[in-house]
Design a protein around this motif. Structure first.
Motif, short mmCIF file in Angstrom:
data_model
loop_
_atom_site.label_atom_id
_atom_site.label_comp_id
_atom_site.label_asym_id
_atom_site.label_seq_id
_atom_site.Cartn_x
_atom_site.Cartn_y
_atom_site.Cartn_z
N VAL A 37 17.79 30.38 27.03
CA VAL A 37 16.92 30.17 28.10
C VAL A 37 16.72 31.11 29.27
O VAL A 37 15.87 31.51 29.76
N SER A 38 17.83 31.50 29.81
CA SER A 38 17.98 32.66 30.79
C SER A 38 17.43 33.72 30.25
O SER A 38 16.71 34.34 31.20
N ASN A 39 17.58 34.32 29.26
CA ASN A 39 17.23 35.51 28.71
C ASN A 39 15.64 35.50 28.56
O ASN A 39 15.00 36.50 28.71
N THR A 40 14.99 34.30 28.36
CA THR A 40 13.67 34.32 28.41
C THR A 40 12.91 33.94 29.64
O THR A 40 11.88 33.81 29.89
N GLY A 41 13.74 34.00 30.76
CA GLY A 41 13.42 34.02 32.09
C GLY A 41 13.35 32.71 32.87
O GLY A 41 12.87 32.83 34.02
N GLY A 42 13.95 31.76 32.37
CA GLY A 42 14.38 30.53 32.72
C GLY A 42 15.61 30.42 33.37
O GLY A 42 16.29 31.61 33.30
N LEU A 43 16.32 29.24 33.91
CA LEU A 43 17.57 29.08 34.21
C LEU A 43 18.28 28.13 33.44
O LEU A 43 18.01 27.10 33.28
#
Length: 360
Positions: A37-43
């Protein structure tokens, strides 16, 4: 009113998109899922409430091996001691379920649930995690002070306007407004006189909180796609938190039988129950929930009930039997998909939100 996906909260947390992974404790929320999720731009968020301190450290380091992006770790901010006063009565009921699973009966002996919070928190400080989020209350003042000194952002889950104001006053950088549609444990601070927690719907809760606090609000509860993201932003939120949507992701740690039951469920399949842990939580109704809703026996308080039911949940998982697992889930179950990665899920949410905001 102009709605944008680039909210102030994205800048505060150094993320690209206002999408937050809920801190799903007990197995579903893996390091792989948080990192994706973080790698895709979220947290991405690690649900660490039940983890031993060194296991949290290992998971944090794994997340850092998988991503250089910000991420969070979620803990239960609650002071609770075991209550063994009705142990004989409750164990007698649980032994009926144990018998059906082939487990030996348990005697009415006192239990002691390990209390890890201070050591868990120390690990988060030592590892300098970017974000700490809490459920069941805000960080106690000494811990909040330490987090601030370490320049760690703090987010608290709330279920009422009053709780949101308390969280802001305590120094939180943002709050999650958890509507009644949300899966898993209710984040209500004080359960006195409301044994199932505060249960205001997301659409009613978010704007009332947004009108009364200055810190960013993250909407949670029943949000599964780009429509839910845009609707939440229109209500005054600066982001959305999703848990159920990621339970069937490729990186999910949810048991396969759990996932299969979710994919067969609908918006009518869930209920609030205290049967598994002693605190109210929303999950798919199964034989365990039905048994406790009809036996007339009050579960033990949290965390004692959670401790005494653990062997049943673990054995049920070993037997691929979803009838006695805690199947935490929100009310948006018809919108679940199977076989998609967390990356695909986040991208789909963003693409559909952008299509709504900028139609051709």
């Amino acid at each position: 009113m102009t709605i944008t996906l680039k909210t102030d909260l994205c800048q505060i947390l150094d993320i690209e998109y206002p999408i937050f992974l809920a801190g799903m404790a007990g197995g579903p929320g893996t390091a792989d899922l948080a990192a994706a999720v973080s790698n895709t731009g979220g947290l991405g968020t690690l649900g660490a409430a039940y983890m031993e301190p060194e296991a949290i450290r290992d998971a944090i380091r794994k997340i850092r091996e998988l991503t250089e992006k910000p991420f969070g770790v979620n803990l239960f901010s609650i002071s609770a001691t075991d209550d063994n006063t009705r142990m004989e009565e409750v164990q007698s009921e649980l032994n009926q379920i144990r018998s059906s699973l082939g487990l030996s009966p348990k005697a009415a002996e006192e239990v002691r649930t390990p209390s890890y919070f201070e050591k868990q928190f120390s690990v988060l400080l030592e590892e300098r995690v970017p974000v700490i989020s809490t459920a069941f209350g805000v960080l106690p003042e000494p811990f909040m002070k330490q987090a601030k000194q370490a320049q760690i952002k703090v987010i608290a889950m709330v279920t009422t306007v009053e709780e949101a104001i308390l969280a802001e006053q305590a120094g939180c950088d943002a709050i999650v407004a958890q509507g009644s549609e949300a899966g898993g444990h209710r984040g209500t601070f004080d359960l006195t006189n409301r044994p199932l927690g505060a249960n205001i719907g997301t659409m009613a809760l978010v704007p009332q909180i947004a009108d009364r606090v200055k810190i960013p609000v993250i909407a949670a509860g029943g949000i599964m796609d780009g429509r839910g993201l845009v609707a939440s932003l229109a209500l005054g939120a600066q982001g959305v938190q999703l848990g159920t949507r990621f339970l069937t992701a490729a990186e999910s740690g949810a048991h396969p039988s759990y996932q299969q039951r979710l994919l067969r469920s609908t918006e009518e399949s869930t209920a609030l129950t205290t049967a598994f842990s002693g605190r109210p939580a929303r999950g798919v109704v199964n034989k365990f929930v039905e048994f406790w809703s009809t036996n007339g026996i009050e579960p033990l308080p949290f965390p004692t009930q959670n401790t005494v039911t653990r062997d049943i949940r673990n054995e049920s998982a070993k037997q691929n039997n979803a009838d006695y697992m805690s199947l935490w889930a929100g009310q948006g179950l018809r919108m679940l998909t199977s076989g998609h990665s967390a990356v695909e899920i986040v991208k789909d949410i963003i693409q559909k939100a952008e299509a709504i905001l900028s139609p051709e």
